[in-house]
Scaffold this motif. Structure first.
Motif, PDB file in Angstrom:
ATOM      1  N   LEU A   9     -37.803  24.946 -34.881  1.00 30.29           N
ATOM      2  CA  LEU A   9     -37.603  24.467 -36.333  1.00 30.29           C
ATOM      3  C   LEU A   9     -37.934  25.840 -37.102  1.00 30.29           C
ATOM      4  CD1 LEU A   9     -40.367  22.078 -35.769  1.00 30.29           C
ATOM      5  CD2 LEU A   9     -38.060  21.410 -35.721  1.00 30.29           C
ATOM      6  N   ALA A  11     -35.748  28.857 -39.361  1.00 30.27           N
ATOM      7  CA  ALA A  11     -34.740  29.072 -40.876  1.00 30.27           C
ATOM      8  C   ALA A  11     -33.688  27.341 -40.631  1.00 30.27           C
ATOM      9  CB  ALA A  11     -34.097  30.411 -41.022  1.00 30.27           C
ATOM     10  N   PHE A  14     -34.425  23.707 -41.022  1.00 31.93           N
ATOM     11  CA  PHE A  14     -33.358  22.813 -42.896  1.00 31.93           C
ATOM     12  C   PHE A  14     -32.555  22.357 -42.582  1.00 31.93           C
ATOM     13  CE2 PHE A  14     -38.713  23.408 -44.136  1.00 31.93           C
ATOM     14  CZ  PHE A  14     -38.850  24.079 -43.281  1.00 31.93           C
ATOM     15  N   ASP A  33     -41.793  21.991 -31.516  1.00 28.34           N
ATOM     16  CA  ASP A  33     -41.720  24.262 -32.344  1.00 28.34           C
ATOM     17  C   ASP A  33     -43.341  24.716 -31.372  1.00 28.34           C
ATOM     18  OD1 ASP A  33     -42.682  26.079 -33.596  1.00 28.34           O
ATOM     19  OD2 ASP A  33     -40.514  26.343 -33.624  1.00 28.34           O
ATOM     20  N   GLU A  35     -45.588  26.140 -32.222  1.00 29.06           N
ATOM     21  CA  GLU A  35     -45.970  26.174 -33.537  1.00 29.06           C
ATOM     22  C   GLU A  35     -46.671  24.649 -34.252  1.00 29.06           C
ATOM     23  OE1 GLU A  35     -48.098  28.237 -34.555  1.00 29.06           O
ATOM     24  OE2 GLU A  35     -47.113  30.669 -34.691  1.00 29.06           O
ATOM     25  N   THR A  37     -49.117  23.416 -35.563  1.00 31.03           N
ATOM     26  CA  THR A  37     -49.452  23.755 -37.155  1.00 31.03           C
ATOM     27  C   THR A  37     -47.443  23.854 -38.253  1.00 31.03           C
ATOM     28  OG1 THR A  37     -50.801  24.778 -37.388  1.00 31.03           O
ATOM     29  CG2 THR A  37     -50.585  24.647 -39.355  1.00 31.03           C
ATOM     30  N   LEU A  38     -46.474  24.045 -37.669  1.00 31.91           N
ATOM     31  CA  LEU A  38     -45.563  24.157 -38.043  1.00 31.91           C
ATOM     32  C   LEU A  38     -44.274  22.932 -38.361  1.00 31.91           C
ATOM     33  CD1 LEU A  38     -43.059  25.743 -39.931  1.00 31.91           C
ATOM     34  CD2 LEU A  38     -42.299  26.446 -37.845  1.00 31.91           C
ATOM     35  N   ALA A  40     -45.847  19.823 -37.316  1.00 26.38           N
ATOM     36  CA  ALA A  40     -46.730  18.553 -37.910  1.00 26.38           C
ATOM     37  C   ALA A  40     -46.019  19.166 -39.317  1.00 26.38           C
ATOM     38  CB  ALA A  40     -48.178  19.081 -38.000  1.00 26.38           C
ATOM     39  N   ALA A  41     -45.973  20.213 -39.724  1.00 23.31           N
ATOM     40  CA  ALA A  41     -45.896  20.529 -41.446  1.00 23.31           C
ATOM     41  C   ALA A  41     -44.401  19.930 -41.285  1.00 23.31           C
ATOM     42  CB  ALA A  41     -45.677  21.803 -41.571  1.00 23.31           C
ATOM     43  N   VAL A  42     -43.374  20.716 -41.072  1.00 19.83           N
ATOM     44  CA  VAL A  42     -42.301  20.181 -40.959  1.00 19.83           C
ATOM     45  C   VAL A  42     -41.453  18.972 -40.802  1.00 19.83           C
ATOM     46  CG1 VAL A  42     -40.132  20.194 -39.922  1.00 19.83           C
ATOM     47  CG2 VAL A  42     -40.996  22.473 -40.422  1.00 19.83           C
ATOM     48  N   GLU A 158     -33.734  40.103 -45.731  1.00 21.45           N
ATOM     49  CA  GLU A 158     -34.507  39.349 -46.460  1.00 21.45           C
ATOM     50  C   GLU A 158     -34.278  38.789 -44.997  1.00 21.45           C
ATOM     51  OE1 GLU A 158     -32.021  41.281 -48.294  1.00 21.45           O
ATOM     52  OE2 GLU A 158     -30.584  39.816 -47.322  1.00 21.45           O
ATOM     53  N   ASP A 163     -37.667  43.895 -39.835  1.00 19.32           N
ATOM     54  CA  ASP A 163     -39.780  43.740 -39.828  1.00 19.32           C
ATOM     55  C   ASP A 163     -39.534  44.248 -38.207  1.00 19.32           C
ATOM     56  OD1 ASP A 163     -41.982  42.905 -39.429  1.00 19.32           O
ATOM     57  OD2 ASP A 163     -41.839  40.377 -39.985  1.00 19.32           O
ATOM     58  N   GLU A 165     -42.085  45.283 -36.990  1.00 23.00           N
ATOM     59  CA  GLU A 165     -43.538  44.542 -36.679  1.00 23.00           C
ATOM     60  C   GLU A 165     -43.325  42.823 -36.251  1.00 23.00           C
ATOM     61  OE1 GLU A 165     -47.201  44.785 -39.505  1.00 23.00           O
ATOM     62  OE2 GLU A 165     -45.982  46.228 -40.303  1.00 23.00           O
ATOM     63  N   VAL A 166     -42.885  42.792 -36.639  1.00 20.84           N
ATOM     64  CA  VAL A 166     -41.857  40.700 -35.693  1.00 20.84           C
ATOM     65  C   VAL A 166     -40.630  41.362 -35.615  1.00 20.84           C
ATOM     66  CG1 VAL A 166     -42.731  38.700 -36.000  1.00 20.84           C
ATOM     67  CG2 VAL A 166     -44.351  39.805 -36.776  1.00 20.84           C
TER      68      VAL A 166
ATOM     69  N   LYS B  55     -50.000  38.413 -35.755  1.00 20.21           N
ATOM     70  CA  LYS B  55     -50.213  39.463 -33.901  1.00 20.21           C
ATOM     71  C   LYS B  55     -51.440  39.795 -34.500  1.00 20.21           C
ATOM     72  CE  LYS B  55     -48.001  42.484 -34.044  1.00 20.21           C
ATOM     73  NZ  LYS B  55     -46.600  44.078 -34.004  1.00 20.21           N
ATOM     74  N   THR B  80     -37.594  33.188 -45.593  1.00 20.88           N
ATOM     75  CA  THR B  80     -37.065  31.543 -44.908  1.00 20.88           C
ATOM     76  C   THR B  80     -37.924  31.109 -45.192  1.00 20.88           C
ATOM     77  OG1 THR B  80     -37.670  32.341 -42.636  1.00 20.88           O
ATOM     78  CG2 THR B  80     -35.166  32.391 -43.573  1.00 20.88           C
ATOM     79  N   ARG B  82     -39.549  29.160 -43.009  1.00 17.19           N
ATOM     80  CA  ARG B  82     -40.009  29.009 -41.421  1.00 17.19           C
ATOM     81  C   ARG B  82     -41.101  30.766 -42.113  1.00 17.19           C
ATOM     82  NH1 ARG B  82     -40.467  28.051 -35.854  1.00 17.19           N
ATOM     83  NH2 ARG B  82     -41.868  28.995 -35.023  1.00 17.19           N
ATOM     84  N   PHE B  85     -44.400  29.819 -44.123  1.00 20.46           N
ATOM     85  CA  PHE B  85     -44.996  29.891 -43.639  1.00 20.46           C
ATOM     86  C   PHE B  85     -45.536  30.271 -42.489  1.00 20.46           C
ATOM     87  CE2 PHE B  85     -46.887  25.008 -42.522  1.00 20.46           C
ATOM     88  CZ  PHE B  85     -46.718  25.424 -41.459  1.00 20.46           C
ATOM     89  N   GLU B  93     -54.219  30.764 -39.995  1.00 22.00           N
ATOM     90  CA  GLU B  93     -55.033  30.116 -38.692  1.00 22.00           C
ATOM     91  C   GLU B  93     -55.660  31.716 -37.520  1.00 22.00           C
ATOM     92  OE1 GLU B  93     -53.074  26.268 -37.430  1.00 22.00           O
ATOM     93  OE2 GLU B  93     -51.366  27.794 -37.609  1.00 22.00           O
ATOM     94  N   TRP B 146     -45.881  24.087 -50.528  1.00 23.26           N
ATOM     95  CA  TRP B 146     -45.990  23.762 -49.174  1.00 23.26           C
ATOM     96  C   TRP B 146     -46.597  24.290 -48.232  1.00 23.26           C
ATOM     97  CZ3 TRP B 146     -42.600  25.264 -44.734  1.00 23.26           C
ATOM     98  CH2 TRP B 146     -42.329  24.223 -43.693  1.00 23.26           C
ATOM     99  N   TRP B 150     -50.973  23.790 -46.745  1.00 22.88           N
ATOM    100  CA  TRP B 150     -50.902  23.892 -45.745  1.00 22.88           C
ATOM    101  C   TRP B 150     -51.981  24.656 -45.622  1.00 22.88           C
ATOM    102  CZ3 TRP B 150     -49.919  21.186 -41.689  1.00 22.88           C
ATOM    103  CH2 TRP B 150     -49.540  20.095 -41.916  1.00 22.88           C
TER     104      TRP B 150
END
Lengths: 343, 326
Positions: A9, A11, A14, A33, A35, A37-38, A40-42, A158, A163, A165-166, B55, B80, B82, B85, B93, B146, B150
């Motif tokens: 789930l 980008a 969607f 997915d 995750e 929570t993600l 459930a949210a989607v 964007e 990034d 870090e992640v 993390k 995005t 995601r 979110f 969390e 959204w 949440w």
């Protein structure tokens, strides 16, 4: 009603979800997915029945006829194979797999199971790219001698590519982040070029803050034409342009601006007038689409691709992409990314 | 008190860190990225900590559970759906998992947003206060609503499981010298501002006032378990705000009177329904999504004073002066 399940789930999901809602024969029966929570949210956001974090459980419980595999490419082979072995057709995001060998494995499973497999070539199915292909195939350009595809403005901040870090999954691909983009221009160039006989390519990192190479140039030789492919992380504004040159005419497509120009031998005044009228017409069409919520230059191709795919699933038409075409594109991706580094 | 502020290097975070330090607290300013911290963070009592809640590593976890209070501002507001979110809800969390695992008994001051309310279910000019029900149809609202709804759900789940001390603050549109252009004015395309309405009162929250309220929520015993809307008194009408903003921005202003906007958006809604979705409006003309920003409501601003005896330290006229004529 074709039962559809989605795994991954991110980008792009969607886009798939909104396009699927507009395909009358498709019914989404589950999303999955890692995750919770993600997921459930989607599911809630799109009014879907079931959110899963366990892919095998989703396949077993929802018994989908089509699975959209939208996770990072490193997991495509195992997820798509499981879907095919469960009897489903698969739509897989690009890059379909990190290596050509994995693609070949997946192809073998799909063919053995008699199931459809489709890699998402969004730009290949953009309406004006299809129009250019029609013109070329109808001989309106004469003999095609050159194809130029330029894809620029990718790898922007964007998209999360900067990034530190992640890390974006693309940075772990064998070809680096460029591999997440090169499929698009190659899938557009190859139908005009025909079988690829030679590949030369160069790549480098221009932006010192980029994680890995951010510029790619490739030259592909076909039987009677050459193709140049550009993937540029630094060029602005973002663009996706195609130029096909033939012996009696040329066609230029600006996919994001949704304009197509034809170039023929004609006087200066005639050419200028024609170009001007085309631009005005495109602007009017652009305005009309904006006012009716149909302006979607980035993913109009996805809508076309999915419509054709679901017609094929229902037995009402041919698959949008033949295995041979996907094979040629993935071989080209491998060859282009294996090229030289440096200027 | 030992207080950690997440999202500390953001617009609100910096003022919050400064205010808490001014009140004598030991503040840890947690932020992502590698940019040098703002000069204000050199103040005594402020420690800068680099970390990413997406993390949480062991050393960050240790610092979190050592706090008496956490003011939670961290969010991802661009990118995005995601990414937003993950940076907002999943990051929350992760933080809560650390706190729950250590049976943390401090106070969490969570900064939410007015966006979470179900504005479309409130009649025009109706009252919006802390008891207004939350948005029931998230599929019809934007990504921001959204993620914020949440985020609150996830935090409430944690409170229910652990009995933790939670304060929720829902600010209006926050403004200050570093954030002057407001989405409640309309839609900005380049140098052209489509002014939607013009006379609609804007529920604003001046950043220094919000920082002060957040600090009071950290300290005040009566804040426990409460929800507080943070809106400055006497919300200014859009034109008044625009009057102050215009000299420095010099937009070309295209006004759309609210009655016309209402007719157009309602018409689009009908057409969309009748066409089965084949025709849909451009984003800024989606009535359900735009109601929270452009419709007229009566915002209650009094609970912080009634409950905590807190009044905004900076009066609206002074706040506007500091924002536009520093």
């Amino acid at each position: 009603m074709t039962r559809v399940a989605i795994v991954g789930l991110g980008a792009i999901s969607f886009e798939h979800l909104t396009k699927l809602k507009r395909i009358p024969g498709a019914r989404i029966v589950g999303v999955c997915d890692l995750e919770p929570t993600l997921s459930a949210a989607v599911a809630e956001r799109f009014g879907l029945p079931d959110a899963f974090t366990d892919y095998a459980a989703m396949l077993a419980r929802t018994r989908p006829e089509v699975v959209h595999v939208l996770t990072p490419p490193q997991s495509h082979l195992s997820l798509a194979r499981a879907a095919l072995e469960a009897g489903a057709h698969v739509v897989i995001e690009k890059p379909i797999t990190p290596t050509y060998e994995e693609f070949a494995e997946l192809r073998a499973v799909a063919e053995e199971r008699g199931r459809l497999m489709c890699e998402n070539y969004t730009y290949r199915f953009a309406p004006l790219v299809l129009r250019a292909l029609e013109l070329a195939r109808a001989g309106e350009l004469g003999d095609v001698v050159g194809v130029d595809v330029s894809y620029g403005g990718v790898l922007g901040r964007e998209g999360g590519y900067a990034d530190h870090e992640v890390l974006h999954f693309a940075h772990s691909l064998p070809g680096g982040a460029l591999q997440n983009f090169v499929t698009h221009p190659l899938s557009v160039a190859l139908p005009f070029l025909g079988p690829v006989e030679s590949v030369t390519s160069w790549r480098r990192r221009l932006d010192p803050d980029a994680i890995g190479d951010d510029e790619l140039r490739a030259l592909l030789g076909g039987k009677r034409a050459w193709a140049t492919v550009t993937v540029s992380g630094n060029a602005r504004p973002s663009h996706f342009v195609l130029r096909v040159q033939g012996t009696t005419g040329a066609v230029e497509v600006d996919v994001l601006a949704e304009v197509l120009h034809r170039a023929e031998d004609a006087g200066v005044l005639a050419t200028a007038t024609r170009r001007g009228l085309t631009e005005l017409g495109a602007a009017a069409a652009w305005t009309g689409r904006t006012l009716t919520g149909r302006r979607d230059p980035w993913f109009a191709g996805l809508r076309v691709l999915l419509e054709r795919f679901y017609r094929a699933v229902a037995g009402e038409g041919p698959p949008p992409l033949a295995m041979e075409e996907m094979d040629a594109v993935n071989a080209a991706v491998r060859d282009v990314l294996g090229g030289d580094r440096g200027p | 008190m030992r207080v950690l502020v997440t999202g500390a290097v953001g617009f609100i975070g910096r003022y919050t860190v400064t205010e808490l330090a001014r009140r004598g607290h030991e503040v840890i300013a947690l932020g992502r990225g590698t940019a040098p911290p703002p000069a204000e963070f050199n103040a005594p009592g402020v420690t800068v900590l680099r970390g990413d809640l997406r993390k949480v590593d062991d050393s960050l976890a240790e610092r979190l559970i050592a706090q008496d209070a956490i003011v939670h501002l961290a969010a991802t507001t661009t990118g995005t759906p995601r990414a937003r979110f993950e940076g907002t809800v999943v990051a929350t969390e992760r933080m809560l998992a650390v706190l729950e695992g250590a049976s943390w008994h401090g106070r969490l001051v969570h900064v939410s947003s007015l966006a979470v309310y179900g504005f479309n279910q409130v009649p025009r000019r109706g009252v919006i206060n802390e008891s207004t029900p939350l948005e029931p149809h998230l599929d019809r609202r934007d990504d921001y609503a959204w993620t914020k709804v949440w985020q609150e759900r996830v935090i409430r789940g944690w409170t229910e499981r652990t009995g933790a001390d939670l304060v929720i603050v829902r600010p209006g549109s926050i403004y200050g010298p570093e954030r002057r252009v407001q989405h409640r004015l309309g839609r900005l395309r380049g140098r052209v501002l489509l002014l939607i309405g013009g006379l609609t009162p804007m529920p604003l929250s001046y950043v220094e006032n919000l920082a002060s309220l957040l600090a009071t929520c950290v300290e005040h015993p009566s804040a426990a378990g409460e929800v507080l809307n943070a809106i400055d008194p006497k919300p200014p009408r859009q034109w008044r705000y625009l009057q102050r903003l215009w000299p420095s921005e010099r937009f070309v202003i295209l006004p759309i009177p609210l009655p016309i906007y209402r007719v157009v958006t309602a018409a689009y809604e009908q057409i969309e329904r009748a066409s089965g979705g084949a025709v849909s409006p451009p984003g800024f003309l989606v009535r359900y999504e735009m109601t929270p920003s452009f419709e007229t409501f009566s915002y209650s601003t009094d609970k912080p004073r009634a409950l905590l005896g807190w009044t905004p330290p900076v009066r609206p006229s002074e706040a506007l002066r500091r924002t536009f004529d520093p």
